[in-house]
Design a protein around this motif. Structure first.
Motif, PDB file in Angstrom:
ATOM      1  N   LEU A  72       0.344  15.584  -6.456  1.00 28.11           N
ATOM      2  CA  LEU A  72       0.298  14.819  -5.221  1.00 28.11           C
ATOM      3  C   LEU A  72      -0.073  15.775  -4.100  1.00 28.11           C
ATOM      4  O   LEU A  72       0.642  16.739  -3.827  1.00 28.11           O
ATOM      5  CB  LEU A  72       1.654  14.170  -4.944  1.00 28.11           C
ATOM      6  CG  LEU A  72       1.759  13.276  -3.710  1.00 28.11           C
ATOM      7  CD1 LEU A  72       0.866  12.047  -3.856  1.00 28.11           C
ATOM      8  CD2 LEU A  72       3.207  12.850  -3.479  1.00 28.11           C
ATOM      9  N   TYR A  73      -1.215  15.529  -3.453  1.00 27.36           N
ATOM     10  CA  TYR A  73      -1.704  16.418  -2.404  1.00 27.36           C
ATOM     11  C   TYR A  73      -2.215  15.575  -1.232  1.00 27.36           C
ATOM     12  O   TYR A  73      -3.136  14.765  -1.379  1.00 27.36           O
ATOM     13  CB  TYR A  73      -2.826  17.312  -2.943  1.00 27.36           C
ATOM     14  CG  TYR A  73      -3.385  18.277  -1.909  1.00 27.36           C
ATOM     15  CD1 TYR A  73      -2.641  19.372  -1.483  1.00 27.36           C
ATOM     16  CD2 TYR A  73      -4.663  18.081  -1.363  1.00 27.36           C
ATOM     17  CE1 TYR A  73      -3.147  20.254  -0.547  1.00 27.36           C
ATOM     18  CE2 TYR A  73      -5.175  18.956  -0.425  1.00 27.36           C
ATOM     19  CZ  TYR A  73      -4.406  20.038  -0.023  1.00 27.36           C
ATOM     20  OH  TYR A  73      -4.908  20.914   0.920  1.00 27.36           O
ATOM     21  N   GLU A  74      -1.573  15.745  -0.074  1.00 29.62           N
ATOM     22  CA  GLU A  74      -1.943  15.012   1.146  1.00 29.62           C
ATOM     23  C   GLU A  74      -1.980  13.510   0.895  1.00 29.62           C
ATOM     24  O   GLU A  74      -2.976  12.826   1.205  1.00 29.62           O
ATOM     25  CB  GLU A  74      -3.283  15.504   1.693  1.00 29.62           C
ATOM     26  CG  GLU A  74      -3.234  16.946   2.182  1.00 29.62           C
ATOM     27  CD  GLU A  74      -4.567  17.393   2.767  1.00 29.62           C
ATOM     28  OE1 GLU A  74      -5.555  16.614   2.648  1.00 29.62           O
ATOM     29  OE2 GLU A  74      -4.629  18.491   3.331  1.00 29.62           O
ATOM     30  N   ASP A  75      -0.910  13.001   0.274  1.00 31.05           N
ATOM     31  CA  ASP A  75      -0.741  11.572  -0.027  1.00 31.05           C
ATOM     32  C   ASP A  75      -1.802  11.027  -0.975  1.00 31.05           C
ATOM     33  O   ASP A  75      -2.007   9.808  -1.063  1.00 31.05           O
ATOM     34  CB  ASP A  75      -0.746  10.737   1.271  1.00 31.05           C
ATOM     35  CG  ASP A  75       0.446  11.064   2.155  1.00 31.05           C
ATOM     36  OD1 ASP A  75       1.494  11.445   1.604  1.00 31.05           O
ATOM     37  OD2 ASP A  75       0.322  10.935   3.388  1.00 31.05           O
ATOM     38  N   GLN A  76      -2.480  11.911  -1.694  1.00 31.43           N
ATOM     39  CA  GLN A  76      -3.457  11.499  -2.696  1.00 31.43           C
ATOM     40  C   GLN A  76      -2.967  11.943  -4.069  1.00 31.43           C
ATOM     41  O   GLN A  76      -2.444  13.050  -4.232  1.00 31.43           O
ATOM     42  CB  GLN A  76      -4.838  12.115  -2.411  1.00 31.43           C
ATOM     43  CG  GLN A  76      -5.446  11.696  -1.091  1.00 31.43           C
ATOM     44  CD  GLN A  76      -5.814  10.220  -1.067  1.00 31.43           C
ATOM     45  OE1 GLN A  76      -6.130   9.626  -2.098  1.00 31.43           O
ATOM     46  NE2 GLN A  76      -5.770   9.614   0.121  1.00 31.43           N
ATOM     47  N   LEU A  99      -6.690   8.999  -8.158  1.00 33.40           N
ATOM     48  CA  LEU A  99      -6.215   7.673  -8.522  1.00 33.40           C
ATOM     49  C   LEU A  99      -5.832   6.910  -7.273  1.00 33.40           C
ATOM     50  O   LEU A  99      -5.182   7.445  -6.370  1.00 33.40           O
ATOM     51  CB  LEU A  99      -4.996   7.779  -9.450  1.00 33.40           C
ATOM     52  CG  LEU A  99      -5.188   8.485 -10.796  1.00 33.40           C
ATOM     53  CD1 LEU A  99      -3.889   8.463 -11.583  1.00 33.40           C
ATOM     54  CD2 LEU A  99      -6.307   7.835 -11.600  1.00 33.40           C
ATOM     55  N   THR A 100      -6.248   5.647  -7.228  1.00 33.19           N
ATOM     56  CA  THR A 100      -5.882   4.762  -6.120  1.00 33.19           C
ATOM     57  C   THR A 100      -5.190   3.529  -6.678  1.00 33.19           C
ATOM     58  O   THR A 100      -5.365   3.162  -7.849  1.00 33.19           O
ATOM     59  CB  THR A 100      -7.114   4.346  -5.311  1.00 33.19           C
ATOM     60  OG1 THR A 100      -8.067   3.736  -6.196  1.00 33.19           O
ATOM     61  CG2 THR A 100      -7.735   5.551  -4.625  1.00 33.19           C
ATOM     62  N   LYS A 101      -4.412   2.903  -5.828  1.00 32.74           N
ATOM     63  CA  LYS A 101      -3.569   1.807  -6.285  1.00 32.74           C
ATOM     64  C   LYS A 101      -4.370   0.574  -6.653  1.00 32.74           C
ATOM     65  O   LYS A 101      -4.061  -0.136  -7.606  1.00 32.74           O
ATOM     66  CB  LYS A 101      -2.551   1.476  -5.191  1.00 32.74           C
ATOM     67  CG  LYS A 101      -1.516   0.449  -5.604  1.00 32.74           C
ATOM     68  CD  LYS A 101      -0.479   0.247  -4.510  1.00 32.74           C
ATOM     69  CE  LYS A 101       0.576  -0.757  -4.937  1.00 32.74           C
ATOM     70  NZ  LYS A 101       1.596  -0.976  -3.887  1.00 32.74           N
ATOM     71  N   ASP A 102      -5.453   0.265  -5.906  1.00 31.02           N
ATOM     72  CA  ASP A 102      -6.166  -1.010  -6.080  1.00 31.02           C
ATOM     73  C   ASP A 102      -7.507  -0.860  -6.785  1.00 31.02           C
ATOM     74  O   ASP A 102      -8.266  -1.826  -6.879  1.00 31.02           O
ATOM     75  CB  ASP A 102      -6.402  -1.649  -4.699  1.00 31.02           C
ATOM     76  CG  ASP A 102      -5.098  -1.907  -3.961  1.00 31.02           C
ATOM     77  OD1 ASP A 102      -4.112  -2.274  -4.624  1.00 31.02           O
ATOM     78  OD2 ASP A 102      -5.064  -1.733  -2.720  1.00 31.02           O
TER      79      ASP A 102
END
Length: 492
Positions: free
Chosen positions: A35-39, A88-91
């Motif tokens: 997890l880096y800078e909310d990513q 990775l993104t949620k949507d």
């Protein structure tokens, strides 16, 4: 979150440098991402380095090291080093391509010493020494408080009570001596108390045996599952010890239905633990987790419990019940005396929290390392420190329970049996609060409901186990204290 890969009973390790950069250490397992800078970035490329040692016989090789380097690459060919990171993104749906490479390297470490790398990296003796010093300070404080009560207040009271010839005829008894006809009156819910005390004796004997065997090197981390297997087996076999003490205590309380009490002693704590673990295991089965216990293993444990532990508890309870009860120096009145209104901090809830702070403060640092070993795939090896903390915990629980019982007797409240148990059992209640704090420091966020349920469920069982063990220590210490005090007083 981390995964553990195992090769030839050797877990995979990640190499990293110490804070001063002078040492190379190893961390067991590998992360699935970062997890880096909310990513969120997923690791999908792994480079394994397998070290081997040439044996004494030609053509014989033994694996002595298993290392991994993880990378995140978003291209279709994840072996290419020029690709961007796989985010990775949620949507958004992402297609993940996994790849790995293997490198063989001849090492100088012998097969017998291959675990030294992991054990050296897991050792941080400076923090453990700080924990020991912190615990000793708490013990000295409690010992001083207890000495003040025993030497000053209690000795003065006994001397004053025994000077019958110097007392005025109109002198009226006050304080704890006034309870000599009620202080050893059997408690309410005798069978439940006896069952908890018997389980506490079992747990204490099991913990001591496991720590001593680990100190002697008989339960090594290199043998996966040996500590848990030995703990379960010893708990079952020590049922005869728990049953003996529970049976003699039940005889002292003038109980009659000893078979019912023996059955409750054998089933109350193990039944609660096994039922809760079975329910929590459903969450892991539902998620198809590799950490789920197979149903056949659970049935085998159930059969082991019924065929070994249950009969041993009955045997121990039978011989304990036939033993002479603990002797009292005072007689119990037929009519119980009324109890005055108690102050708020002498009630069960506040006294549990207040009394549990000091024993918990003596062990919370070591408790952090134990939780790290369980939930963060660390290795705990310093069992000599754990043995010292175990002894300090026993002393703290005994002393704080004696202090609480003495204060309660001074308020003319003779119902001290359950209070002596709950006073030191409050340490387990603080363990649950400590777990909630510990979960916020985990390297992964537990947003998944099955993960949350299993984490807090299993930790609540650990806190319950801890509370039963510490409560039994406080009970026996208070029992010895009350018997000694009232035997030193002249009763008309």
């Amino acid at each position: 979150m981390m995964f553990i890969l195992i090769l030839d009973n050797l877990p995979v390790a990640r190499k990293y440098s110490s804070a001063d950069g002078k040492m190379t250490l190893y961390h067991r397992g590998h992360k699935i991402g970062q997890l880096y800078e909310d990513q969120v970035y997923l690791y999908n490329n792994f480079h394994f380095k397998i070290k081997y040692h040439v044996g004494s016989q030609p053509g014989k090789y033994r694996i002595t090291g298993f290392e991994v380097e993880s990378n995140s690459r978003s291209g279709t060919d994840s072996c290419s080093s020029g690709d961007a990171l796989l985010k990775l993104t949620k949507d958004t749906e992402v297609t993940v391509h996994y790849s790995y490479s293997v490198e063989w390297e001849e090492g100088t470490i012998a097969w017998a010493s291959r675990w030294d790398t992991y054990l050296t990296s897991a050792t941080n003796s400076q923090i453990h020494w700080f924990s020991i010093v912190n615990s000793l300070i708490i013990v000295l404080f409690l010992s001083g408080l207890l000495a003040m009560i025993m030497v000053r207040a209690l000795r003065r009271d006994i001397a004053a009570y025994n000077l019958d010839e110097e007392m005025d005829e109109t002198y009226e008894e006050t304080g704890w001596k006034l309870l000599h006809g009620d202080v050893l009156r059997p408690p309410n819910y005798t069978t439940n108390l006896v069952a908890l005390i018997g389980s506490g004796v079992q747990l204490g004997a099991t913990a001591m045996a496991c720590i001593v065997l680990s100190m002697l090197g008989m339960l090594s981390p290199a043998s996966r599952g040996s500590l848990i297997g030995a703990g379960v087996s010893l708990f079952f076999f020590f049922g005869i010890i728990g049953g003996y003490y529970a049976g003699r205590l039940y005889r002292t309380f003038k109980g009659l239905a000893w078979k019912r009490a023996a059955f409750l002693t054998a089933t109350l704590y193990p039944g609660l633990i096994s039922t809760t673990c079975f329910v929590l295991n459903f969450f892991l089965w539902h998620k198809k987790s590799s950490g789920a216990v197979p149903f056949s293993y659970m049935c085998a444990l159930l059969a082991f419990w019924v065929c070994v532990s249950l009969p041993l508890v009955f045997v121990g309870f039978f011989f304990g019940f036939r033993k002479q009860p603990y002797e009292y120096s005072v007689r119990t009145n037929k009519i119980p005396r009324p109890i005055p209104t108690q102050l708020w901090y002498m009630r069960t809830g506040p006294s549990m929290l207040l009394a549990g702070i000091l024993p918990f403060g003596a062990v919370f640092i070591e408790l952090y390392f134990i939780f790290s070993a369980i939930w963060e795939n660390q290795i705990y090896t310093l069992f000599s420190f754990l043995f010292l903390v175990y002894v300090i915990l026993v002393i703290c629980c005994a002393e704080i329970s004696v202090v609480i019982v003495y204060f309660q007797l001074c308020t003319e409240n003779y119902r001290w049996w359950w209070k002596s148990f709950f006073a030191s059992a409050g340490t387990g209640l603080l363990c649950i609060l400590h777990t909630e704090y510990f979960s916020t420091t985990l390297s992964c966020k537990l947003w998944d409901s099955p993960q949350l349920s299993c984490t807090f469920g299993y930790t609540a069982l650990m806190a319950l186990t801890f509370g039963i063990f510490t409560g039994s220590i406080g009970f026996f210490a208070s029992f010895m204290f009350v018997r000694y005090v009232y035997s030193a007083v002249k009763i008309d």
